[in-house]
Design a protein around this motif. Structure first.
Motif, PDB file in Angstrom:
ATOM      1  N   ILE A 360       8.616   1.909  -8.008  1.00  0.00           N
ATOM      2  CA  ILE A 360       7.201   2.135  -8.304  1.00  0.00           C
ATOM      3  C   ILE A 360       6.423   0.829  -8.218  1.00  0.00           C
ATOM      4  O   ILE A 360       6.983  -0.257  -8.345  1.00  0.00           O
ATOM      5  N   ASP A 361       5.112   0.952  -8.003  1.00  0.00           N
ATOM      6  CA  ASP A 361       4.257  -0.239  -7.955  1.00  0.00           C
ATOM      7  C   ASP A 361       3.701  -0.548  -9.343  1.00  0.00           C
ATOM      8  O   ASP A 361       4.058   0.107 -10.334  1.00  0.00           O
ATOM      9  N   GLU A 362       2.808  -1.536  -9.418  1.00  0.00           N
ATOM     10  CA  GLU A 362       2.264  -1.966 -10.708  1.00  0.00           C
ATOM     11  C   GLU A 362       1.459  -0.879 -11.401  1.00  0.00           C
ATOM     12  O   GLU A 362       1.289  -0.901 -12.619  1.00  0.00           O
ATOM     13  N   PRO A 368       7.529   4.147  -0.992  1.00  0.00           N
ATOM     14  CA  PRO A 368       8.504   4.665  -0.027  1.00  0.00           C
ATOM     15  C   PRO A 368       9.683   3.715   0.168  1.00  0.00           C
ATOM     16  O   PRO A 368       9.644   2.547  -0.240  1.00  0.00           O
ATOM     17  N   SER A 369      10.717   4.210   0.815  1.00  0.00           N
ATOM     18  CA  SER A 369      11.905   3.423   1.111  1.00  0.00           C
ATOM     19  C   SER A 369      11.534   2.152   1.862  1.00  0.00           C
ATOM     20  O   SER A 369      10.687   2.170   2.755  1.00  0.00           O
ATOM     21  N   GLY A 370      12.144   1.044   1.475  1.00  0.00           N
ATOM     22  CA  GLY A 370      11.912  -0.226   2.144  1.00  0.00           C
ATOM     23  C   GLY A 370      10.889  -1.109   1.476  1.00  0.00           C
ATOM     24  O   GLY A 370      10.891  -2.328   1.685  1.00  0.00           O
ATOM     25  N   GLU A 371      10.010  -0.521   0.649  1.00  0.00           N
ATOM     26  CA  GLU A 371       8.989  -1.324  -0.025  1.00  0.00           C
ATOM     27  C   GLU A 371       9.515  -1.838  -1.368  1.00  0.00           C
ATOM     28  O   GLU A 371      10.346  -1.212  -2.018  1.00  0.00           O
ATOM     29  N   THR A 372       8.986  -2.984  -1.778  1.00  0.00           N
ATOM     30  CA  THR A 372       9.452  -3.650  -2.996  1.00  0.00           C
ATOM     31  C   THR A 372       8.583  -3.299  -4.192  1.00  0.00           C
ATOM     32  O   THR A 372       7.349  -3.304  -4.112  1.00  0.00           O
ATOM     33  N   GLY A 410      12.671  -3.143 -15.278  1.00  0.00           N
ATOM     34  CA  GLY A 410      12.191  -4.518 -15.331  1.00  0.00           C
ATOM     35  C   GLY A 410      12.692  -5.341 -14.162  1.00  0.00           C
ATOM     36  O   GLY A 410      12.382  -6.525 -14.051  1.00  0.00           O
ATOM     37  N   ASP A 411      13.457  -4.719 -13.251  1.00  0.00           N
ATOM     38  CA  ASP A 411      13.973  -5.403 -12.067  1.00  0.00           C
ATOM     39  C   ASP A 411      13.141  -5.036 -10.848  1.00  0.00           C
ATOM     40  O   ASP A 411      12.822  -3.865 -10.628  1.00  0.00           O
ATOM     41  N   MET A 412      12.819  -6.036 -10.055  1.00  0.00           N
ATOM     42  CA  MET A 412      12.123  -5.802  -8.795  1.00  0.00           C
ATOM     43  C   MET A 412      13.172  -5.604  -7.701  1.00  0.00           C
ATOM     44  O   MET A 412      14.160  -6.351  -7.623  1.00  0.00           O
ATOM     45  N   GLY A 413      12.959  -4.607  -6.866  1.00  0.00           N
ATOM     46  CA  GLY A 413      13.940  -4.339  -5.821  1.00  0.00           C
ATOM     47  C   GLY A 413      13.406  -3.376  -4.788  1.00  0.00           C
ATOM     48  O   GLY A 413      12.227  -3.006  -4.795  1.00  0.00           O
ATOM     49  N   ARG A 414      14.291  -2.972  -3.904  1.00  0.00           N
ATOM     50  CA  ARG A 414      13.933  -2.021  -2.850  1.00  0.00           C
ATOM     51  C   ARG A 414      15.147  -1.169  -2.510  1.00  0.00           C
ATOM     52  O   ARG A 414      16.286  -1.523  -2.845  1.00  0.00           O
ATOM     53  N   ILE A 415      14.890  -0.046  -1.863  1.00  0.00           N
ATOM     54  CA  ILE A 415      15.946   0.850  -1.399  1.00  0.00           C
ATOM     55  C   ILE A 415      15.912   0.846   0.124  1.00  0.00           C
ATOM     56  O   ILE A 415      14.868   1.128   0.731  1.00  0.00           O
TER      57      ILE A 415
END
Length: 533
Positions: A360-362, A368-372, A410-415
């Motif tokens: 999710i964003d802020e 979507p997949s690939g976005e951080t 609380g972790d930033m990541g992507r799929i």
């Protein structure tokens, strides 16, 4: 306490009629089924299942005789030991809620935890005697006869465990418990205010134990335990081993060489380790002379394991390696089978059975997949909430458009396109420089690629020009003489313009928690202190 905890909401999916056999009830069968099978092996003794069950039942029966009510909290402040394991099982057998405490916490924080959970008993090892003395003035609700030494020496603590148990019966009278009953409370390591108490119920733990047993943590496992019992990291592997009647080889304190010696001597099959332990074990100069052929699986959690460390372990250490990513709170659960997915070693794998991960964003909108963005998850094991902190619990929740509750990591990541999850940074550790989001892990990877670098951390420090800017903190390998400016130029040549590190400082060591996480909060504090009012 039971009434308060029973009112806390259930966020995990509920399966009507789900079978449940509490660990306090289940382990009773091992006294006859495998009475002579080793349950616990320490430096001091070998305890078989019959002896462990006898002590477990004595603890349970005397706790109830001494006034423990169903759902009451029992706290312990101790390093790993056979007595500690027996206490843990005894509390559960009595129907109590176990609260393992960290000896790394301050006296002030520990007093807050003990008050928060309403602990009715406190068991302390001699190693923590001085810490207990700092605690005592604040223990107004805990009588001295309810503070017990876990060791044979009770000096400065109170009665020893043996004296306290006296002639307690070893007959089996395990408490009846429900999936909603409290199993344990794990406290976070907060430095201000009351640390968050993470409540796990029996539903959480039984589902987790069953899932982990599929990795071989069962009655045939010989599991080498070298991380502390107050950490959820440890319990993830310890509890299923006990639940299925296996064997624990217990280290009171981790040492890489001793780990290898114990693994060879006891034909260890499993171990749950954190990244820094892998690094220290694999770098031991005598590693390759030890017979580790009994290993079936090694697990890693608490922080992502670097691909080059995975490669080294897979090449030199028998048995598979599986990386596990999750929160003590539950909700997020992924696993990476390193043998099956060698091209995905930079990830933490895919969601485990019954788990779902989204980004999710802020603003809380799904990406979507690939976005951080921030990773959120839902799984079969989810905490009931933070004890006595409903507002903090609510802050943890994210509701999907379909109305399902997910936990914020609380972790930033992507799929990625194959569904593998990649972790970039803690949200609070993300560096915002000149309006750009910079993920420290990318900068750390660049530094760690340098052949002279042993370890590295990147933090954000104040900058008049950019708001904050990345600073690299580096430990060199023994014998290396590289300078900060040399490393800075080398790393920045490999980074994008918006990622440039502003400076590098050479360090002798980096502060870590007892389970090996670099304490970036401590690293940042001296740089930001002048800006605090």
């Amino acid at each position: 306490m039971k009434s308060n905890l029973s009112k806390m909401p259930v966020y995990a999916p509920i399966t009507p009629g789900e079978p449940m056999e509490a660990i306090g009830q289940r382990i009773q069968r091992f006294a006859t089924a495998r009475a002579e099978h080793p349950a616990l092996i320490s430096e001091q003794s070998v305890v078989n299942w019959e002896a462990l069950l006898n002590q477990t039942n004595k603890v349970a029966n005397h706790l109830r005789e001494a006034g423990l009510q169903h759902g009451d909290a029992v706290a312990a402040l101790s390093e790993n030991s056979t007595n500690y394991v027996a206490l843990y099982l005894g509390v559960l057998t009595a129907g109590g809620c176990m609260v393992p405490l960290s000896g790394m916490a301050s006296a002030e924080a520990l007093n807050l935890m003990l008050s928060d959970c309403g602990a009715q008993f406190l068991f302390v090892s001699q190693k923590n005697r001085d810490l207990l003395q700092s605690l005592r003035p604040g223990l107004k609700a805990l009588a001295n006869n309810r503070i017990v030494s876990l060791d044979e020496n009770g000096e400065g603590i109170g009665q020893t465990l043996g004296d306290w148990l006296g002639n307690a019966s070893s007959e089996a009278h395990p408490a009846d418990v429900s999936p909603d009953d409290a199993f344990n409370i794990i406290y976070s390591s907060g430095t201000t205010g009351t640390p968050k108490g993470i409540l796990h119920d029996y539903r959480f733990r039984q589902r987790q134990m069953e899932r982990m047993s599929r990795y071989g943590l069962d009655g045939e496992a010989v599991n080498l335990v070298s991380t502390p019992l107050y950490s959820n990291t440890t319990l993830v592997s310890v509890l299923p081993t006990l639940f299925h009647g296996g064997t624990l080889v217990i280290m009171a304190k981790f040492d890489a060489r001793r780990f290898l010696e114990l693994a060879e001597t006891h034909r260890v099959t499993h171990a749950m380790l954190v990244p820094v332990q892998y690094q220290r074990i694999l770098s031991d100069t005598e590693f390759d002379r030890f017979d580790l052929s009994s290993f079936k699986l090694k697990l890693c959690t608490s922080a992502p394991l670097r691909p080059e460390v995975i490669a080294d372990a897979m090449a030199r250490w028998p048995g598979n390696l599986r990386e596990v990513y999750g929160l003590t709170e539950g909700g997020i659960s992924t696993s990476l089978d390193c043998a099956a997915h060698p091209s995905k070693w930079s990830s933490v794998g895919i969601p485990t059975e019954g788990a779902e991960v989204r980004v999710i964003d802020e603003d809380g909108q799904e990406l979507p997949s690939g976005e951080t963005g921030e990773l959120v998850g839902r799984a079969i094991s989810m905490m009931r909430g933070y004890v006595n902190q409903p507002e903090q619990t609510q802050e943890m929740l994210w509701e999907s458009p379909g109305g399902q509750v997910f936990y914020r990591s609380g972790d930033m990541g992507r799929i990625d396109e194959d569904g593998f999850i990649h972790i970039l940074d803690r949200r609070k550790d993300m560096i915002i420089s000149g309006g750009f989001n910079i993920y420290a892990v990318d900068l750390e990877k660049a530094l760690l690629d340098h052949p002279a670098v042993e370890d590295a951390a990147v933090i954000g420090i104040p900058s008049d020009q950019w708001g904050e800017t990345p600073l690299g903190l580096v430990i060199l390998k023994p014998g290396q003489k590289n300078s900060g400016p040399e490393l800075l130029q080398w790393a920045n040549e490999r980074l994008g313009k918006s990622q440039r590190i502003s400076a590098i400082e050479l360090r002798e060591e980096l502060p870590r928690s007892t389970i090996g996480k670099i304490l970036k909060r401590e690293l940042r504090a001296p740089y930001w202190q002048p800006f605090k009012r």
